[in-house]
Design a protein around this motif. Structure first.
Motif, mmCIF file in Angstrom:
data_model
loop_
_atom_site.group_PDB
_atom_site.id
_atom_site.type_symbol
_atom_site.label_atom_id
_atom_site.label_comp_id
_atom_site.label_asym_id
_atom_site.label_seq_id
_atom_site.Cartn_x
_atom_site.Cartn_y
_atom_site.Cartn_z
ATOM 1 N N GLU A 41 9.142 14.361 -5.320
ATOM 2 C CA GLU A 41 9.850 14.687 -4.080
ATOM 3 C C GLU A 41 9.682 13.594 -3.026
ATOM 4 O O GLU A 41 10.627 13.248 -2.312
ATOM 5 N N LEU A 42 8.496 13.034 -2.933
ATOM 6 C CA LEU A 42 8.265 11.966 -1.969
ATOM 7 C C LEU A 42 9.077 10.732 -2.315
ATOM 8 O O LEU A 42 9.661 10.084 -1.440
ATOM 9 N N ARG A 43 9.140 10.390 -3.596
ATOM 10 C CA ARG A 43 9.951 9.235 -3.996
ATOM 11 C C ARG A 43 11.437 9.501 -3.763
ATOM 12 O O ARG A 43 12.167 8.610 -3.328
ATOM 13 N N LEU A 44 11.889 10.725 -4.037
ATOM 14 C CA LEU A 44 13.282 11.064 -3.785
ATOM 15 C C LEU A 44 13.630 10.869 -2.314
ATOM 16 O O LEU A 44 14.738 10.466 -1.965
ATOM 17 N N ALA A 100 10.521 12.585 5.157
ATOM 18 C CA ALA A 100 11.381 12.428 6.336
ATOM 19 C C ALA A 100 10.617 11.797 7.496
ATOM 20 O O ALA A 100 11.160 10.965 8.238
ATOM 21 N N VAL A 101 9.356 12.189 7.682
ATOM 22 C CA VAL A 101 8.552 11.610 8.758
ATOM 23 C C VAL A 101 8.244 10.143 8.460
ATOM 24 O O VAL A 101 8.365 9.273 9.329
ATOM 25 N N ILE A 102 7.861 9.849 7.229
ATOM 26 C CA ILE A 102 7.502 8.479 6.855
ATOM 27 C C ILE A 102 8.683 7.530 7.018
ATOM 28 O O ILE A 102 8.530 6.387 7.470
ATOM 29 N N THR A 103 9.871 7.987 6.675
ATOM 30 C CA THR A 103 11.062 7.123 6.756
ATOM 31 C C THR A 103 11.745 7.167 8.118
ATOM 32 O O THR A 103 12.803 6.561 8.304
ATOM 33 N N GLY A 104 11.152 7.901 9.073
ATOM 34 C CA GLY A 104 11.675 7.918 10.430
ATOM 35 C C GLY A 104 12.830 8.857 10.670
ATOM 36 O O GLY A 104 13.461 8.812 11.732
ATOM 37 N N MET A 126 0.841 -1.202 0.000
ATOM 38 C CA MET A 126 0.000 0.000 0.000
ATOM 39 C C MET A 126 0.873 1.248 0.000
ATOM 40 O O MET A 126 1.906 1.290 0.673
ATOM 41 N N SER A 127 0.469 2.261 -0.762
ATOM 42 C CA SER A 127 1.212 3.514 -0.782
ATOM 43 C C SER A 127 1.099 4.209 0.565
ATOM 44 O O SER A 127 0.045 4.203 1.206
ATOM 45 N N GLU A 128 2.186 4.806 0.983
ATOM 46 C CA GLU A 128 2.175 5.562 2.233
ATOM 47 C C GLU A 128 1.527 6.918 2.036
ATOM 48 O O GLU A 128 0.971 7.491 2.978
ATOM 49 N N VAL A 129 1.585 7.443 0.806
ATOM 50 C CA VAL A 129 0.953 8.715 0.487
ATOM 51 C C VAL A 129 0.121 8.557 -0.782
ATOM 52 O O VAL A 129 0.608 7.995 -1.775
ATOM 53 N N VAL A 130 -1.109 9.038 -0.739
ATOM 54 C CA VAL A 130 -1.938 9.139 -1.939
ATOM 55 C C VAL A 130 -2.112 10.617 -2.249
ATOM 56 O O VAL A 130 -2.535 11.396 -1.389
ATOM 57 N N ILE A 131 -1.737 10.994 -3.455
ATOM 58 C CA ILE A 131 -1.921 12.363 -3.940
ATOM 59 C C ILE A 131 -3.105 12.360 -4.888
ATOM 60 O O ILE A 131 -3.158 11.546 -5.818
ATOM 61 N N VAL A 132 -4.042 13.256 -4.669
ATOM 62 C CA VAL A 132 -5.208 13.361 -5.553
ATOM 63 C C VAL A 132 -5.004 14.564 -6.456
ATOM 64 O O VAL A 132 -4.965 15.703 -5.996
ATOM 65 N N GLY A 133 -4.816 14.289 -7.748
ATOM 66 C CA GLY A 133 -4.594 15.346 -8.721
ATOM 67 C C GLY A 133 -3.227 15.255 -9.358
ATOM 68 O O GLY A 133 -2.204 15.306 -8.656
ATOM 69 N N ALA A 134 -3.203 15.095 -10.706
ATOM 70 C CA ALA A 134 -1.932 14.950 -11.429
ATOM 71 C C ALA A 134 -1.623 16.196 -12.240
ATOM 72 O O ALA A 134 -1.213 16.113 -13.396
ATOM 73 N N GLY A 135 -1.822 17.367 -11.616
ATOM 74 C CA GLY A 135 -1.342 18.603 -12.203
ATOM 75 C C GLY A 135 0.109 18.825 -11.806
ATOM 76 O O GLY A 135 0.748 17.953 -11.195
ATOM 77 N N PRO A 136 0.674 19.992 -12.117
ATOM 78 C CA PRO A 136 2.081 20.246 -11.772
ATOM 79 C C PRO A 136 2.379 20.086 -10.285
ATOM 80 O O PRO A 136 3.427 19.555 -9.910
ATOM 81 N N THR A 137 1.466 20.541 -9.415
ATOM 82 C CA THR A 137 1.703 20.444 -7.975
ATOM 83 C C THR A 137 1.778 18.995 -7.523
ATOM 84 O O THR A 137 2.718 18.581 -6.828
ATOM 85 N N GLY A 138 0.786 18.209 -7.898
ATOM 86 C CA GLY A 138 0.758 16.811 -7.485
ATOM 87 C C GLY A 138 1.914 16.007 -8.041
ATOM 88 O O GLY A 138 2.485 15.147 -7.349
#
Length: 404
Positions: free
Chosen positions: A19-22, A288-292, A1-13
């Motif tokens: 950045e989250l994957r990085l 940073a929070v997700i990875t501790g 399961m994804s730790e983060v779900v982003i709703v919206g695939a515009g430039p912001t999302g």
């Protein structure tokens, strides 16, 4: 399961997903549209956004395709702010259709391992550790989280048309304003130009209705004295000056970014840029929070830092809207006075340019750092490309060329 779900695939999302994957977080982006919107609402990439792209090794990709514009307008005033004196490697704005920007950002997000799923309409808050609403001014996520979108409705309306011009202005560019309205023209490539402006006929709170090509052509003639031989409309649209901001950018495990967090008149082309900068601020913190690597309290700083930026954005765009819709003789006199000050008062011009470009953003914990150089030949923005913190204690080259 994804730790983060982003709703919206515009430039912001899409920038947030990268950045989250990085930072090491698992992320899925859900987008309602089956295909990317071919109509580009945003065209302008500002200096601070180019710096952010540079700090991830992406600037050259955009520079290779975009058109550099060495100045910018404030409220459609005829005298433009000169970006040449800005303290940045990118003293210009870059014109590139939003559709292409999204394509580049999606390629990056996918290459880093983000999952982007189209044709998924979200009706509530998805099941994930964290959810980020990047789903625009009618945000489903904002409504589901019970976050108020406080502000004011539209009192005036602008219009735009992407059309072919048989008799374009010199160099394909124009910036016209007077008692009958204001108009800007910029070439988009492929023989198509964008005409965008406003006029007194739509200076009212009621929705004027869908924009038709005959109405658009007649309005341009009234403002400019010619329709520039326009034909073959590709896209016609209206937009209002409704101005709203989410009262909080975080509600528990739910966050808002971009247009889901702030709505405004598209003056100065700053909206997409502020959204990407929202995502840049949130991305490393959430990862940073997700990875501790950081505690949950770090996430509260996202609202603390970005909400004031959004509030300033609304103030600036409201001021520009007032200037752009100043059709009375008194309003025209005010426009002429402020335009003259931009042309003759360098400090004023530079200050406005820094605000418009995003270079003046500062938080309680610090402010933007320029692209520092080190004695090994590297630059700060290059060192930031891992997404981790960077020490500047050793090897820093001072402005006079000596090591710090």
């Amino acid at each position: 399961m994804s730790e983060v779900v982003i709703v919206g695939a515009g430039p912001t999302g899409l920038w947030l997903a990268g950045e989250l994957r990085l930072g090491g977080a698992r992320v899925t982006v859900l987008e309602a549209r089956e295909e990317r919107d071919a109509h580009s609402k945003a065209l302008t990439i500002h200096p601070r956004t180019l710096e952010i792209f540079d700090s991830r090794g992406m600037a050259e990709t955009f520079l290779a395709e975009g058109t550099r514009i060495p100045n910018g307008h404030f409220g459609g005033l005829p005298d433009r702010m000169d970006f040449a004196g800005l303290d940045t490697p990118y003293p210009f704005t870059l014109a590139l259709p939003q559709a292409r920007t999204e394509e580049i950002l999606e390629d990056r997000a996918r290459s880093l391992g983000a999952v982007v799923e189209r044709g998924h309409r979200v009706t509530g808050i998805p099941d994930a550790s964290y959810v980020v609403g990047c789903d625009g001014v009618r945000s489903t996520i904002r409504a589901a989280a019970g976050i108020d979108f406080a502000g004011t409705g539209a009192t005036t309306w602008g219009w735009l048309g992407d059309v072919v011009l048989d008799a374009p202005p010199p160099h394909g560019v124009a910036n016209l304003a007077g008692p009958h309205g204001g108009l800007m023209i910029v070439p988009l490539g492929g023989g198509v130009s964008r005409l965008v402006g406003a006029d007194p006929a739509t200076n009212r709170p009621e929705w004027p209705g869908e924009l038709t090509f005959p109405e658009f052509r007649a309005t341009v003639r009234r403002v400019a004295g010619t329709d520039f031989g326009m034909r073959d409309p590709v896209w016609l649209s209206r937009f209002g000056n409704a101005t709203r901001q989410a009262t909080t950018y975080r509600a528990g495990r739910v966050f808002l970014a971009g247009d889901a967090a702030h709505q405004h008149f598209p003056a100065g082309g700053v909206g997409m840029n502020v959204g990407i900068q929202d995502a840049h601020n949130l991305g490393w913190k959430l990862a940073a929070v997700i990875t501790g690597r950081a505690g949950e309290e770090l996430l509260d700083t996202y609202h603390e830092e970005r909400h004031p930026v959004g509030a300033a954005l609304l103030r600036h765009t409201r001021a520009q809207t007032a200037l752009m819709t100043a059709y009375t003789p008194e309003g025209q006199a005010l426009r002429a006075l402020l335009s003259e000050l931009i042309a003759t008062a360098p400090d004023m011009s530079r200050l406005l340019a820094e605000r418009l470009s995003g270079l003046d953003v500062a938080y309680a914990t610090g402010r933007r750092v320029r692209d520092l150089r080190f004695d090994d030949g590297s630059r700060l923005f290059e060192r930031l490309r891992t997404g981790r913190h960077v020490s500047t204690d050793a090897g820093l080259v001072r402005p006079d060329g000596h090591s710090a």
